[in-house]
Design a protein around this motif. Structure first.
Motif: not given
Ligand code: SME
Length: 140
Positions: A25-32
């Motif tokens: 998991y090399n980039w982990v984020g949230f879009y809202l």
């Protein structure tokens, strides 16, 4: 408000935990979903390289397609996906998992990029969908 700050710090912590503990998991984020423009996503808390894609219209890229279809979207090889927004040349695969409000509307999504090809299996999908459901129950 307090709920907003709690939500953002928990999304940041989850991003950190996932990116630290799961090597692919090399980039982990949230879009809202943007409250001012409900047909677009805005970048939320994340861990990884900064991205120029801070706002994404529904339908655009893997994130926007997952928002339009309201379904988890796994791409094993991003070089074969035509509707794709590149954040890093190192990214080879991506999974996007929607987060729903109680009324069934999409409110955001978990987005994970991997430097490996085809790393996401049914366990990743189930695990991330469970996290999305818990977040939804707590915050939306
Ligand atoms: N690759 C995504 C854009 C977001 S970055 O991965 C962080 C897409 O195609 O929607």
């Amino acid at each position: 408000d307090k709920n907003y700050n709690d939500k953002m710090s928990i999304l940041q912590l989850i991003s950190q935990m996932l990116s630290e503990r799961i090597p692919y998991y090399n980039w982990v984020g949230f879009y809202l979903v943007d409250e001012a423009d409900s047909n677009s996503l805005v970048l939320g808390p994340f861990v990884g390289e900064p991205t120029e894609h801070t706002k994404i219209k529904f339908g655009q890229g893997i994130c926007g397609q997952a928002a339009s279809t309201k379904a988890t979207f796994v791409v094993d090889d991003v070089s074969k996906e035509e509707n794709y927004l590149s954040c890093s040349p190192k990214t080879q695969a991506e999974i996007v998992v929607p987060i729903f409000a109680k009324n069934g509307n999409i409110v955001g999504e978990i987005d994970i990029d991997s430097h490996e090809k085809a790393p996401f299996d049914q366990d990743d999908r189930s695990f991330l969908e469970a996290i999305a459901k818990l977040l939804s129950e707590r915050f939306w």
